[in-house]
Design a protein around this motif. Structure first.
Motif, short mmCIF file in Angstrom:
data_model
loop_
_atom_site.label_atom_id
_atom_site.label_comp_id
_atom_site.label_asym_id
_atom_site.label_seq_id
_atom_site.Cartn_x
_atom_site.Cartn_y
_atom_site.Cartn_z
N ARG A 184 0.83 -1.21 0.00
CA ARG A 184 0.00 0.00 0.00
C ARG A 184 0.86 1.26 0.00
O ARG A 184 0.52 2.25 -0.68
CB ARG A 184 -0.95 -0.02 1.20
CG ARG A 184 -1.99 -1.11 1.10
CD ARG A 184 -2.98 -1.10 2.26
NE ARG A 184 -3.84 -2.28 2.20
CZ ARG A 184 -4.81 -2.54 3.06
NH1 ARG A 184 -5.04 -1.70 4.08
NH2 ARG A 184 -5.55 -3.63 2.95
N LEU A 185 1.96 1.23 0.72
CA LEU A 185 2.86 2.39 0.70
C LEU A 185 3.48 2.56 -0.69
O LEU A 185 3.63 3.68 -1.18
CB LEU A 185 3.96 2.23 1.75
CG LEU A 185 3.56 2.44 3.21
CD1 LEU A 185 4.71 2.08 4.14
CD2 LEU A 185 3.10 3.89 3.46
N TRP A 196 0.27 12.49 -2.29
CA TRP A 196 -0.04 13.36 -1.15
C TRP A 196 -0.31 12.55 0.12
O TRP A 196 -0.18 13.07 1.25
CB TRP A 196 -1.26 14.22 -1.46
CG TRP A 196 -2.53 13.44 -1.68
CD1 TRP A 196 -2.98 12.90 -2.84
CD2 TRP A 196 -3.51 13.12 -0.69
NE1 TRP A 196 -4.18 12.25 -2.65
CE2 TRP A 196 -4.53 12.36 -1.33
CE3 TRP A 196 -3.65 13.38 0.67
CZ2 TRP A 196 -5.65 11.88 -0.66
CZ3 TRP A 196 -4.76 12.90 1.34
CH2 TRP A 196 -5.75 12.16 0.68
N LYS A 197 -0.64 11.26 -0.04
CA LYS A 197 -0.91 10.41 1.12
C LYS A 197 0.37 9.93 1.79
O LYS A 197 0.32 9.41 2.91
CB LYS A 197 -1.73 9.18 0.70
CG LYS A 197 -3.15 9.48 0.26
CD LYS A 197 -3.88 8.18 -0.04
CE LYS A 197 -5.33 8.42 -0.41
NZ LYS A 197 -6.06 7.14 -0.63
N PHE A 198 1.50 10.09 1.09
CA PHE A 198 2.75 9.55 1.61
C PHE A 198 3.53 10.64 2.34
O PHE A 198 3.62 11.78 1.90
CB PHE A 198 3.61 9.00 0.47
CG PHE A 198 4.91 8.41 0.93
CD1 PHE A 198 4.98 7.12 1.41
CD2 PHE A 198 6.07 9.17 0.90
CE1 PHE A 198 6.18 6.58 1.85
CE2 PHE A 198 7.28 8.65 1.34
CZ PHE A 198 7.33 7.35 1.81
N ALA A 199 4.12 10.26 3.46
CA ALA A 199 5.01 11.16 4.21
C ALA A 199 6.28 10.39 4.54
O ALA A 199 6.23 9.18 4.83
CB ALA A 199 4.33 11.63 5.49
N PRO A 200 7.44 11.05 4.50
CA PRO A 200 8.69 10.36 4.81
C PRO A 200 8.66 9.68 6.18
O PRO A 200 9.30 8.64 6.38
CB PRO A 200 9.73 11.49 4.77
CG PRO A 200 9.14 12.51 3.85
CD PRO A 200 7.66 12.46 4.09
N GLU A 201 7.88 10.26 7.10
CA GLU A 201 7.78 9.66 8.44
C GLU A 201 7.18 8.26 8.40
O GLU A 201 7.41 7.46 9.32
CB GLU A 201 6.94 10.57 9.35
CG GLU A 201 7.56 11.93 9.64
CD GLU A 201 7.38 12.92 8.49
OE1 GLU A 201 6.52 12.67 7.61
OE2 GLU A 201 8.09 13.94 8.48
N ARG A 206 7.62 2.60 9.86
CA ARG A 206 7.67 1.22 9.34
C ARG A 206 8.94 0.52 9.82
O ARG A 206 8.90 -0.70 10.11
CB ARG A 206 7.61 1.23 7.81
CG ARG A 206 7.70 -0.17 7.20
CD ARG A 206 7.41 -0.16 5.71
NE ARG A 206 7.76 -1.42 5.09
CZ ARG A 206 7.04 -2.54 5.17
NH1 ARG A 206 5.92 -2.56 5.86
NH2 ARG A 206 7.45 -3.65 4.58
N ALA A 207 10.04 1.24 9.90
CA ALA A 207 11.29 0.63 10.37
C ALA A 207 11.19 0.18 11.83
O ALA A 207 11.98 -0.65 12.28
CB ALA A 207 12.44 1.63 10.21
#
Length: 273
Positions: A184-185, A196-201, A206-207
Protein backbone atom coordinates in the motif's frame (compact mmCIF):
# COMPACT_ATOMS: atom_id res chain seq x y z
CA UNK A 1 -22.11 -8.19 26.02
CA UNK A 2 -24.70 -10.89 25.25
CA UNK A 3 -22.74 -13.93 24.08
CA UNK A 4 -25.27 -15.16 21.52
CA UNK A 5 -25.40 -12.00 19.42
CA UNK A 6 -21.63 -11.53 19.54
CA UNK A 7 -20.67 -15.18 19.04
CA UNK A 8 -19.54 -14.64 15.40
CA UNK A 9 -17.06 -12.02 16.61
CA UNK A 10 -15.62 -14.09 19.45
CA UNK A 11 -12.47 -15.13 17.52
CA UNK A 12 -11.54 -11.45 17.19
CA UNK A 13 -12.02 -10.35 20.79
CA UNK A 14 -8.93 -9.83 22.92
CA UNK A 15 -8.97 -11.63 26.27
CA UNK A 16 -6.58 -13.37 28.63
CA UNK A 17 -6.08 -16.33 26.29
CA UNK A 18 -6.39 -14.46 22.98
CA UNK A 19 -3.80 -11.96 21.82
CA UNK A 20 -2.79 -10.12 18.67
CA UNK A 21 -0.46 -12.91 17.58
CA UNK A 22 -3.40 -15.33 17.46
CA UNK A 23 -5.23 -13.40 14.72
CA UNK A 24 -3.94 -13.40 11.14
CA UNK A 25 -4.22 -10.10 9.27
CA UNK A 26 -5.23 -11.82 6.02
CA UNK A 27 -8.27 -13.66 7.39
CA UNK A 28 -11.61 -13.35 5.57
CA UNK A 29 -14.15 -13.40 8.40
CA UNK A 30 -17.03 -12.11 6.22
CA UNK A 31 -16.53 -13.97 2.94
CA UNK A 32 -19.89 -13.69 1.15
CA UNK A 33 -18.80 -14.56 -2.41
CA UNK A 34 -16.59 -11.99 -4.11
CA UNK A 35 -16.20 -8.22 -4.18
CA UNK A 36 -19.58 -7.44 -5.69
CA UNK A 37 -21.37 -9.47 -3.03
CA UNK A 38 -19.24 -7.84 -0.34
CA UNK A 39 -20.13 -4.35 -1.59
CA UNK A 40 -23.83 -5.24 -1.74
CA UNK A 41 -23.74 -6.60 1.81
CA UNK A 42 -21.91 -3.53 3.05
CA UNK A 43 -24.50 -1.27 1.44
CA UNK A 44 -27.28 -3.12 3.27
CA UNK A 45 -25.41 -2.77 6.55
CA UNK A 46 -24.81 0.93 5.87
CA UNK A 47 -28.54 1.47 5.32
CA UNK A 48 -29.36 -0.36 8.54
CA UNK A 49 -26.76 1.70 10.39
CA UNK A 50 -28.48 4.86 9.19
CA UNK A 51 -31.76 3.67 10.73
CA UNK A 52 -30.08 2.62 13.97
CA UNK A 53 -28.24 5.92 14.29
CA UNK A 54 -31.49 7.79 13.73
CA UNK A 55 -33.09 5.85 16.60
CA UNK A 56 -30.08 6.53 18.83
CA UNK A 57 -30.44 10.25 18.17
CA UNK A 58 -34.23 10.24 18.64
CA UNK A 59 -33.95 8.33 21.91
CA UNK A 60 -31.53 11.01 23.08
CA UNK A 61 -30.18 9.24 26.17
CA UNK A 62 -27.29 6.97 25.28
CA UNK A 63 -24.11 7.39 23.26
CA UNK A 64 -21.82 5.24 21.10
CA UNK A 65 -18.09 5.71 20.62
CA UNK A 66 -16.30 3.80 17.84
CA UNK A 67 -12.52 3.85 18.26
CA UNK A 68 -10.31 2.93 15.30
CA UNK A 69 -6.62 2.22 15.87
CA UNK A 70 -4.08 0.72 13.51
CA UNK A 71 -0.74 1.06 11.79
CA UNK A 72 -0.33 3.37 8.79
CA UNK A 73 -2.34 2.20 5.73
CA UNK A 74 -4.51 -0.14 7.83
CA UNK A 75 -7.56 1.71 6.50
CA UNK A 76 -9.04 3.85 9.24
CA UNK A 77 -10.13 6.55 6.77
CA UNK A 78 -11.44 4.00 4.29
CA UNK A 79 -13.42 2.16 6.94
CA UNK A 80 -15.12 5.39 8.01
CA UNK A 81 -15.91 6.27 4.39
CA UNK A 82 -17.50 2.91 3.60
CA UNK A 83 -19.15 1.92 6.88
CA UNK A 84 -20.89 5.30 7.15
CA UNK A 85 -21.51 5.71 3.42
CA UNK A 86 -25.30 5.86 3.83
CA UNK A 87 -25.44 7.65 7.18
CA UNK A 88 -26.45 11.29 7.39
CA UNK A 89 -23.40 13.51 8.03
CA UNK A 90 -25.50 15.16 10.74
CA UNK A 91 -25.71 11.88 12.61
CA UNK A 92 -22.04 10.97 12.98
CA UNK A 93 -19.23 13.07 14.44
CA UNK A 94 -15.68 12.07 13.45
CA UNK A 95 -12.62 13.29 15.31
CA UNK A 96 -9.09 12.60 14.08
CA UNK A 97 -6.37 12.59 16.74
CA UNK A 98 -3.13 14.14 15.53
CA UNK A 99 0.16 14.59 17.37
CA UNK A 100 -0.65 16.57 20.53
CA UNK A 101 -0.25 20.32 20.31
CA UNK A 102 1.82 22.34 22.79
CA UNK A 103 -1.38 23.27 24.63
CA UNK A 104 -2.48 19.65 24.82
CA UNK A 105 0.95 18.54 26.02
CA UNK A 106 0.65 21.04 28.87
CA UNK A 107 -2.23 18.96 30.29
CA UNK A 108 -2.65 15.31 31.21
CA UNK A 109 -2.81 12.99 28.20
CA UNK A 110 -6.56 12.43 28.51
CA UNK A 111 -7.42 16.14 28.67
CA UNK A 112 -8.03 16.46 24.94
CA UNK A 113 -10.32 13.42 24.93
CA UNK A 114 -13.01 14.70 27.30
CA UNK A 115 -14.06 17.50 24.96
CA UNK A 116 -14.81 15.14 22.06
CA UNK A 117 -16.62 12.26 23.75
CA UNK A 118 -20.13 11.75 22.33
CA UNK A 119 -23.04 13.62 23.84
CA UNK A 120 -26.44 12.05 24.48
CA UNK A 121 -27.83 10.66 21.23
CA UNK A 122 -24.52 10.90 19.37
CA UNK A 123 -22.46 8.34 17.52
CA UNK A 124 -18.84 9.49 17.56
CA UNK A 125 -15.88 7.99 15.70
CA UNK A 126 -12.30 8.49 16.80
CA UNK A 127 -9.70 8.08 14.04
CA UNK A 128 -6.80 7.18 16.31
CA UNK A 129 -7.37 8.06 19.94
CA UNK A 130 -5.97 8.31 23.46
CA UNK A 131 -4.23 5.01 22.72
CA UNK A 132 -1.61 6.88 20.73
CA UNK A 133 -0.29 7.97 24.13
CA UNK A 134 0.54 4.39 25.12
CA UNK A 135 2.02 3.48 21.74
CA UNK A 136 4.18 6.27 20.30
CA UNK A 137 5.84 7.34 23.61
CA UNK A 138 6.58 3.70 24.41
CA UNK A 139 8.25 2.97 21.06
CA UNK A 140 10.17 6.24 21.16
CA UNK A 141 11.33 5.63 24.73
CA UNK A 142 9.63 8.74 26.10
CA UNK A 143 7.92 6.92 28.98
CA UNK A 144 9.06 3.96 31.06
CA UNK A 145 7.19 0.79 31.97
CA UNK A 146 5.86 2.26 35.22
CA UNK A 147 4.35 5.25 33.42
CA UNK A 148 2.94 2.93 30.77
CA UNK A 149 1.13 0.92 33.46
CA UNK A 150 -0.19 4.12 35.05
CA UNK A 151 -1.58 5.25 31.71
CA UNK A 152 -3.24 1.89 31.15
CA UNK A 153 -4.96 2.27 34.51
CA UNK A 154 -6.03 5.84 33.71
CA UNK A 155 -7.47 4.68 30.38
CA UNK A 156 -9.42 1.84 31.96
CA UNK A 157 -10.87 4.19 34.58
CA UNK A 158 -11.71 6.79 31.92
CA UNK A 159 -13.52 4.23 29.80
CA UNK A 160 -15.34 2.88 32.84
CA UNK A 161 -16.55 6.42 33.53
CA UNK A 162 -17.87 6.66 29.97
CA UNK A 163 -19.56 3.25 30.19
CA UNK A 164 -21.21 4.04 33.52
CA UNK A 165 -22.59 7.32 32.16
CA UNK A 166 -24.27 5.80 29.13
CA UNK A 167 -21.56 5.41 26.48
CA UNK A 168 -21.12 2.12 24.64
CA UNK A 169 -17.55 1.72 23.41
CA UNK A 170 -16.62 -0.25 20.29
CA UNK A 171 -12.82 -0.47 20.05
CA UNK A 172 -11.37 -1.84 16.80
CA UNK A 173 -7.69 -2.44 16.12
CA UNK A 174 -7.22 -2.66 12.34
CA UNK A 175 -4.61 -5.39 11.98
CA UNK A 176 -2.54 -5.22 8.79
CA UNK A 177 0.47 -7.37 7.84
CA UNK A 178 3.87 -5.91 7.13
CA UNK A 179 3.80 -7.18 3.53
CA UNK A 180 0.42 -5.60 2.84
CA UNK A 181 1.56 -2.30 4.32
CA UNK A 182 4.59 -2.38 1.99
CA UNK A 183 2.29 -2.86 -1.02
CA UNK A 184 0.00 0.00 0.00
CA UNK A 185 2.86 2.39 0.70
CA UNK A 186 4.44 1.52 -2.66
CA UNK A 187 1.16 2.29 -4.43
CA UNK A 188 1.21 5.74 -2.87
CA UNK A 189 4.70 6.28 -4.22
CA UNK A 190 4.01 4.88 -7.69
CA UNK A 191 0.73 6.75 -8.31
CA UNK A 192 1.25 10.55 -8.60
CA UNK A 193 -2.39 11.06 -7.66
CA UNK A 194 -1.71 9.35 -4.32
CA UNK A 195 1.66 10.93 -3.52
CA UNK A 196 -0.04 13.36 -1.15
CA UNK A 197 -0.91 10.41 1.12
CA UNK A 198 2.75 9.55 1.61
CA UNK A 199 5.01 11.16 4.21
CA UNK A 200 8.69 10.36 4.81
CA UNK A 201 7.78 9.66 8.44
CA UNK A 202 5.82 6.64 7.23
CA UNK A 203 9.10 4.86 6.49
CA UNK A 204 10.52 5.81 9.89
CA UNK A 205 7.53 4.26 11.63
CA UNK A 206 7.67 1.22 9.34
CA UNK A 207 11.29 0.63 10.37
CA UNK A 208 9.97 0.32 13.94
CA UNK A 209 7.36 -2.28 12.93
CA UNK A 210 8.34 -4.93 15.47
CA UNK A 211 8.44 -2.42 18.32
CA UNK A 212 4.96 -1.16 17.44
CA UNK A 213 3.60 -4.72 17.21
CA UNK A 214 4.90 -5.40 20.71
CA UNK A 215 3.43 -2.14 21.98
CA UNK A 216 0.07 -2.94 20.42
CA UNK A 217 0.04 -6.46 21.85
CA UNK A 218 0.76 -5.17 25.36
CA UNK A 219 -1.79 -2.36 25.06
CA UNK A 220 -4.57 -4.65 23.81
CA UNK A 221 -4.10 -7.08 26.69
CA UNK A 222 -3.95 -4.34 29.31
CA UNK A 223 -7.01 -2.38 28.15
CA UNK A 224 -9.48 -4.96 26.84
CA UNK A 225 -12.10 -4.97 29.61
CA UNK A 226 -15.63 -6.23 30.10
CA UNK A 227 -17.04 -2.73 29.63
CA UNK A 228 -14.74 -1.83 26.73
CA UNK A 229 -13.33 -4.88 24.94
CA UNK A 230 -10.88 -4.72 22.05
CA UNK A 231 -11.77 -6.33 18.72
CA UNK A 232 -8.96 -7.10 16.27
CA UNK A 233 -10.10 -6.51 12.69
CA UNK A 234 -8.10 -8.38 10.00
CA UNK A 235 -7.33 -5.54 7.58
CA UNK A 236 -5.34 -6.99 4.68
CA UNK A 237 -8.57 -7.26 2.65
CA UNK A 238 -10.34 -3.90 2.60
CA UNK A 239 -13.92 -5.07 1.99
CA UNK A 240 -13.56 -7.75 4.66
CA UNK A 241 -12.30 -5.13 7.10
CA UNK A 242 -15.24 -2.83 6.39
CA UNK A 243 -17.81 -5.63 6.63
CA UNK A 244 -16.55 -6.85 9.98
CA UNK A 245 -16.56 -3.35 11.47
CA UNK A 246 -20.06 -2.68 10.09
CA UNK A 247 -21.42 -5.97 11.41
CA UNK A 248 -19.88 -5.41 14.83
CA UNK A 249 -21.18 -1.84 15.08
CA UNK A 250 -24.68 -2.73 13.88
CA UNK A 251 -24.88 -5.68 16.26
CA UNK A 252 -23.85 -3.40 19.11
CA UNK A 253 -26.59 -0.90 18.28
CA UNK A 254 -29.23 -3.61 17.86
CA UNK A 255 -28.30 -5.07 21.24
CA UNK A 256 -28.92 -1.66 22.84
CA UNK A 257 -32.66 -2.18 22.14
CA UNK A 258 -33.09 1.40 20.96
CA UNK A 259 -36.59 2.83 21.11
CA UNK A 260 -38.18 5.88 19.53
CA UNK A 261 -39.77 8.31 22.03
CA UNK A 262 -43.49 7.66 22.72
CA UNK A 263 -45.99 9.57 20.63
CA UNK A 264 -46.97 12.99 21.97
CA UNK A 265 -50.61 12.74 23.02
CA UNK A 266 -50.94 16.51 22.71
CA UNK A 267 -50.43 16.21 18.95
CA UNK A 268 -53.26 13.70 18.39
CA UNK A 269 -55.83 15.09 16.00
CA UNK A 270 -53.80 18.20 15.21
CA UNK A 271 -54.28 19.29 11.59
CA UNK A 272 -51.88 21.53 9.71
CA UNK A 273 -53.82 23.97 7.51
Amino acid sequence: MPSRAFAPFKPYRIHARQGLADIAADQRPCDVGGKQAERAQLDLLALELDELQNMLYAEGRRKVLLILQGMDTSGKDGAIRWVFSRTSPLGVRVHAFKAPSAREQAHDFLWRCHAVVPAAGELAVWNRSHYEDVLVPVVQGQIDAAEQRRRFAHINHFEQLLAETGTTLVKCMLHISKDEQRRRLQKRLDDPAKNWKFAPEDLTVRAQWDAYQRAYATMLQATSTAHAPWWVIPADHKHQRNLLIAQLLNTTLREMRLRLPPANAALAGLVVE
